[in-house]
Structure formats: structure tokens, C-alpha cells
Design an enzyme around this catalytic site. Structure first.
Site, short mmCIF file in Angstrom:
data_model
loop_
_atom_site.label_atom_id
_atom_site.label_comp_id
_atom_site.label_asym_id
_atom_site.label_seq_id
_atom_site.Cartn_x
_atom_site.Cartn_y
_atom_site.Cartn_z
N GLU A 280 0.85 -1.20 0.00
CA GLU A 280 0.00 0.00 0.00
C GLU A 280 0.87 1.23 0.00
OE1 GLU A 280 -2.59 0.59 3.28
OE2 GLU A 280 -3.82 -1.18 2.90
N GLU A 330 -13.86 5.96 -1.22
CA GLU A 330 -14.79 5.03 -0.58
C GLU A 330 -15.61 5.78 0.46
OE1 GLU A 330 -12.81 0.98 0.13
OE2 GLU A 330 -11.10 2.31 -0.25
N LYS A 333 -16.23 4.44 4.24
CA LYS A 333 -15.08 4.05 5.04
C LYS A 333 -15.07 4.85 6.34
CE LYS A 333 -10.16 3.19 4.54
NZ LYS A 333 -8.94 3.50 3.77
N GLU A 339 -9.71 9.55 5.00
CA GLU A 339 -9.84 8.12 4.73
C GLU A 339 -10.77 7.82 3.56
OE1 GLU A 339 -8.28 5.38 6.33
OE2 GLU A 339 -7.02 7.08 6.88
#
Length: 357
Positions: A280, A330, A333, A339
Site C-alpha cells: 500500500e 470510498e 469508510k 480516509e
């Protein structure tokens, strides 16, 4: 990365205690040389699914192919992720498939059924149609769950070997720089006392099986937390020349310093032959002073150019196989606002940045 963050100030600083790699002091350190083909590795993208407005998996796979993204990380094989896995049939996209932390204890037991069910149900049954390259057993595992990681890895490995796929599918686990201490200079880095007893046999297992070690490398968090000590250009790959030195090693970007801190830590516990895959890395563009479109664009462009062209100062001839987090923003999330804004694409499949894979 694909979990809840920012639960409070103290956990935040505990979570990222190993991130500050900027103010490097001096200390000579040998560079490990290994002849290999720099630039041969592809760049992948993590496919997170914590959104209620994301395109269907078949369209996502088509988007990967249209943008020449040849590798995908899936965090597990359940529910939406299982649909994503099935959509990969016939695509030839290489897949990093996760065993979630919630399954570690079950996979680690003397009953081999859960491990064999996972491998045969997801890997063996699809071996002719889905190109699964890695099984990642746990992601940023807590100290409480670490005792289950190696037993689960061994059970998964046993199932992979039983199927005769050990040369094609590598079993590994993913850590993060918060598991390290003494991270500056990078050459001084070690795993924390509470994690090292578990990590040492894991690294030995990886060396024995010829598997890489996965690490989530996030300069964004370092810069967000310690911007008073870290230059922006050093954090986002725009520094015109070397910024920091660690003995005879010179660093032009924070990404390399953080990755080399992991290399230094695994070398100290017998991992000199173990390659690291960056499982990541990325940069959000909304939510705090560091999360801007300009910072994200600079970081991602610099990252792609860098990992295609060179290794790190500590491992200059080793490829940097890298997975960018993440494919989409997203919106469900949990955690702080950034985030929900790590995506390379909006949910409508429009690109947020000008990037070339």
C-alpha cells in the site's frame, strides 16, 4: 490501511510511531547489491470496496485493463470482494489476495480445514482463469493477533504446496512502519520489542519459501503528523536533490527512507535475502492541510516514475513492486475525512489525476 483509523490522539501517535524518517543522523551502512531488472515490475492498485456508490466489479476490471494496471490487491475473498475476484476471470491481472485479520485465529488452528478451504475455494478452483500471485495472511496485525500469523501462514502454505502451486503463489503477510522503532536514520531501524519475537520466525519462513515481505508505506501520514520536520518536496517526490544522508546513503524522498527502514529491520533478523513488496502507498486529496490534489498528484506521479526506474539507496538494484492505495474514493469508510478520499478514480470512473501506468 483498509481498516478504521484515527480513534483518538494517543492511538494515532502510537499507530505511526515509526513514521518519522526525516531527520537522519550519520552512520555508515553497507548497501546490499543484487543484480536484477529495474523497471520490470508492474504497478498495482488496491481495490477497496467500502463505498455504496462504486461501479460493479466487471466495470472495475475493465477500468484496470483500460489503464494498463496489471496488478490488483483484494483484501479478502468474501462478499463484495468475492464478486471482485470472480470478475477477474480471464483478465490475466495479477492478484494479491488477503486473508483478513478476523480469520487468523481460525486459519492458525490444528484443524487445517479453514486454510484448505480458503486455498482450494479461491486459488485452486480458479487457477486456470485467475492469476493469483500472493496470499497475504493478515494486514497491519495487532500485537494481540501476532501469535496466529505464522501458524496461519504455514497452514496456508501447506495447502498451496498440496496443490502444487508453491512456485506460482507466494504466501506472505503485510506490516506497516508503526511496527518499527528507531527509524531515523533508516539504518538504525528495528522491530519493536513486542513484535520482534513474532517477526523473526516469519522472516525466516519467507526466506525459506522465497516469498517477499509486504509493507504498507505511507509518507502522507508522516508529513501530516510531522510537517514541521519534513519538507513537502521530500514527502511528495519533488525535491531537486538529496535532502538527507544516512552514512554513505543519500535520500531524495521520504518513501525510500521509510522503505529502507523496513529493509534495515528485516536484515537485523535474518532477512537480507527477502524482497519487500510495497502493498500500500498513496495520498488522499481532501480532509486536512496535507490532503490536497496538488500533493496527491505530485506524490503519485513521482511514485510511479520512481518505482519504475530505480530501487532504494539501500537496495539500488532491487525492483520496487508497488500497489497504490486505492482505486476509488470510498464514501462509507470509517475514520477521519481523508480516509474516504484516497482514490485514483471517482466512483463514476472518472480519473482524479493525470497518471500513466
Amino acid at each position: 490501511m483498509h481498516k478504521k483509523r484515527f480513534k483518538g490522539l494517543n492511538p494515532l501517535f502510537s499507530r505511526f510511531r515509526g513514521l518519522l524518517c526525516s531527520a537522519l543522523s550519520k552512520g555508515a551502512q553497507a548497501t546490499i547489491q543484487r543484480p536484477t531488472s529495474i523497471g520490470a515490475e508492474s504497478i498495482g492498485v488496491c481495490y477497496g470496496m467500502l463505498g455504496n456508490n462504486l461501479p460493479p466489479p466487471e466495470q472495475v476490471v475493465a477500468l484496470y485493463k483500460a489503464n494498463n494496471i496489471q496488478m490488483m490487491r483484494l483484501y479478502d475473498a468474501y462478499d463484495k470482494n468475492r464478486d471482485g475476484l470472480q470478475a477477474l476471470k480471464g483478465s490475466n491481472i495479477e492478484v494479491m489476495l488477503g486473508v483478513p485479520n478476523s480469520d487468523l485465529q481460525r486459519m492458525a488452528g490444528q484443524d487445517l480445514t479453514p486454510a484448505y478451504d480458503f486455498v482450494y475455494g479461491n486459488v485452486v478452483d480458479n487457477k486456470d482463469t485467475i492469476n493469483i500471485k500472493y496470499i497475504v495472511v493478515g494486514n497491519e496485525v495487532s500485537v494481540q493477533d501476532f501469535p496466529y500469523v505464522l501458524p496461519a501462514m504455514k497452514n496456508i502454505q501447506g495447502a498451496v504446496e498440496k496443490a502444487g502451486l508453491q512456485d506460482r503463489v507466494k504466501v506472505t503477510t503485510a506490516t506497516y512502519t508503526g511496527a518499527l522503532v528507531n527509524t531515523y536514520p533508516p539504518s538504525a531501524s528495528v522491530f519493536s520489542d513486542e513484535i520482534r519475537p513474532y517477526m523473526q520466525p516469519i522472516i525466516a519462513f519467507l526466506a525459506q519459501t522465497g516469498s517477499p515481505f509486504c509493507a504498507n508505506i505511507h509518507p502522507y501520514f508522516s508529513y501530516m503528523l510531522y510537517s514541521q520536520n519534513i519538507r513537502r518536496d521530500y514527502a511528495v517526490f519533488t525535491a531537486p536533490s538529496f535532502v538527507e544522508e544516512d552514512g554513505n546513503l543519500k535520500y531524495q524522498n521520504l518513501f525510500d527512507a521509510m522503505l529502507d527502514s523496513v529493509y534495515a529491520a528485516i536484515e537485523k533478523i535474518g532477512g537480507s535475502s527477502v524482497r519487500i513488496v510495497v502493498s500500500e502507498t498513496g495520498w488522499p486529496n481532501v480532509g486536512d492541510f496535507a490532503s490536497t490534489t496538488e500533493n496527491a498528484q505530485d506524490y503519485l506521479n513521482g511514485l510511479i516514475k520512481h518505482v519504475k526506474g530505480s530501487g532504494t539507496p539501500r537496495r539500488p538494484n532491487w525492483p520496487i513492486e508497488t500497489y497504490i492505495f486505492a482505486m476509488f474514493d470510498e464514501n462509507t469508510k470509517p475514520g477521519a475525512e481523508p480516509e474516504r478520499h484516497w482514490g485514483l478514480f471517482y466512483p463514476n470512473k472518472q480519473p482524479k489525476y493525470q497518471l500513466s501506468f
